[in-house]
Design an enzyme around this catalytic site. Structure first.
Site, PDB file in Angstrom:
ATOM      1  N   ASP A 196       0.883  -1.003   0.090  1.00 51.93           N
ATOM      2  CA  ASP A 196      -0.196   0.357   0.126  1.00 51.93           C
ATOM      3  C   ASP A 196       0.954   1.055   0.183  1.00 51.93           C
ATOM      4  O   ASP A 196       0.968   2.132  -1.044  1.00 51.93           O
ATOM      5  CB  ASP A 196      -1.027   0.177   1.128  1.00 51.93           C
ATOM      6  N   ASP A 254     -17.579   2.595   3.567  1.00 49.68           N
ATOM      7  CA  ASP A 254     -17.753   1.332   2.277  1.00 49.68           C
ATOM      8  C   ASP A 254     -18.632   0.962   1.530  1.00 49.68           C
ATOM      9  O   ASP A 254     -18.781   0.142   1.075  1.00 49.68           O
ATOM     10  CB  ASP A 254     -17.910   0.320   3.676  1.00 49.68           C
TER      11      ASP A 254
END
Length: 378
Positions: A137, A245
């Site tokens: 990441d 989300d």
């Protein structure tokens, strides 16, 4: 090594990674994403990266694994399922509580994955004698295009990786190696005509399918954005205090996914719907203690409390007014400004009396603008 030996080594590698806890492992070459540089440049040219200047600074290395490490011959892509047991959007209706993105409801995934990657990569290097590097990441690696090229899944219309087995719930990590291993076939796009993820976005952050404007994304706004939340997005934030989300949770492929047993073991129940009143009271030390070992800690107390105040302003709960009043004098301008907005939403009748005195002593231009905007709207 002979082709037969390389195939055997690949099998050992995959078995080792699965035993270490990864959910899926696939392999691709460093030259497998030829379209990625152009797409990255278009993203940057349009300003869709917002204030993330590091994306421009690392664009050359990000676009080509061989620029990042010239000796790389194989890219090993690994996925770790973090699927939740329930649809995380259920918490959006609990207006007195904060909704933290699923990925941040347990121990920092960077630490979880990096430790596993180092174990797998170290054993691969010891067996073969070839150098390895691990990335997760934060490094300039385009994990999602590489994941698609390796066959982990495909980049959906929400730009995240989608798996037929794990839906939209995969953490990604990579191992670069100087060993040339057999590669896997890429995954094809299975989105079809579906646009559930696009329609689910509260702020219309997708100008077209497969493209995202981070400046409109709640994840960017609550995490990367250091200043005030732009007014046009505050109501749409609802009680989302760290990440969002919605586009992930809307993906129909999630129906084939199973909840992650490993993430369940590392779950932090206190992060599932914490009370906004308690979060608003956190000073820097309390914030660091509460979010110890969590990715939330990375944004700092001031940015986090700013998010909490926006959620309080959206709550409609006058019982949270005292928490707002206390923060009108907070040392951080970004907190004071958010408190003004929350006050204007919950008790607009207080603005005139409080605002006159506050504006006389307020040294920060952005906070003064919040007072003016709130008073003109009331």
């Amino acid at each position: 090594m002979t082709p037969k030996q390389l195939a055997a080594e690949k099998s050992r590698l995959v078995a080792d990674a699965l035993a270490e806890g990864f959910s899926v492992v696939r392999i691709t070459g460093p030259d497998a994403i030829p379209l990625a540089p152009g797409r990255l440049q278009a993203f940057l040219r349009d300003g869709h990266h917002g204030s993330m200047a590091w994306m421009e600074e690392t664009a050359e290395r990000r676009a080509d694994p061989k620029v990042l490490w010239p000796d790389v011959r194989t890219v090993i892509m690994l996925g770790l399922n973090y699927g939740p047991e329930e649809d995380p959007r259920g918490l959006l209706s609990a207006r007195d509580r904060g909704n933290i993105s699923v990925y941040a409801r347990n121990r920092d995934y960077h630490d979880i994955i990096k430790g596993k990657l180092k174990q797998v990569a170290g054993r691969l290097a010891a067996r073969t004698g070839h150098e390895v590097k691990v990335f997760v990441d934060t490094a300039p690696v385009m994990e999602k295009p590489l994941g698609e090229a390796a066959g982990l899944g495909w980049q959906g219309k929400h730009t995240n990786l989608v798996s037929r087995e794990f839906g939209s719930w995969l953490f990604l990590g990579s191992i670069f190696t100087a060993l040339e291993l057999p590669v896997d076939a890429p995954e094809r796009d299975h989105c079809g005509k579906c646009r559930a993820c696009l329609d689910a976005c509260p702020t219309n952050a997708f100008p077209t399918p497969y493209r995202i404007d981070a400046r409109r994304c709640i994840s960017y706004l609550t995490i990367e954005n250091a200043g005030p939340i732009p007014r046009e997005f505050r109501v749409a934030m609802g009680n989302r205090i760290y990440g969002c989300d919605d586009c992930l949770a809307a993906c129909p492929w999630n129906k084939f996914a199973k909840a992650s047993a490993e993430m369940k073991l590392k779950a932090r129940p206190e992060y599932e719907g914490p009370k906004l009143a308690e979060l608003a009271a956190l000073d820097d030390a309390a914030f660091r203690a509460f979010f110890s070992g969590s990715p939330v800690k990375r944004i700092g107390r001031d940015r986090f409390v700013r998010n909490v105040l926006v959620a309080i302003g959206n709550s409609g709960d006058a019982g949270l007014l005292e928490a707002v009043r206390r923060l009108l004098d907070d040392p951080a301008p970004v907190v004071r400004g958010a408190a003004v907005w929350a006050l204007s939403r919950l008790a607009p009748d207080e603005l005139v009396a409080l605002g006159l005195a506050a504006m006389e002593s307020e040294p920060d231009a952005t906070v003064l603008e919040e007072w003016r905007a709130a008073q003109s709207a009331s």
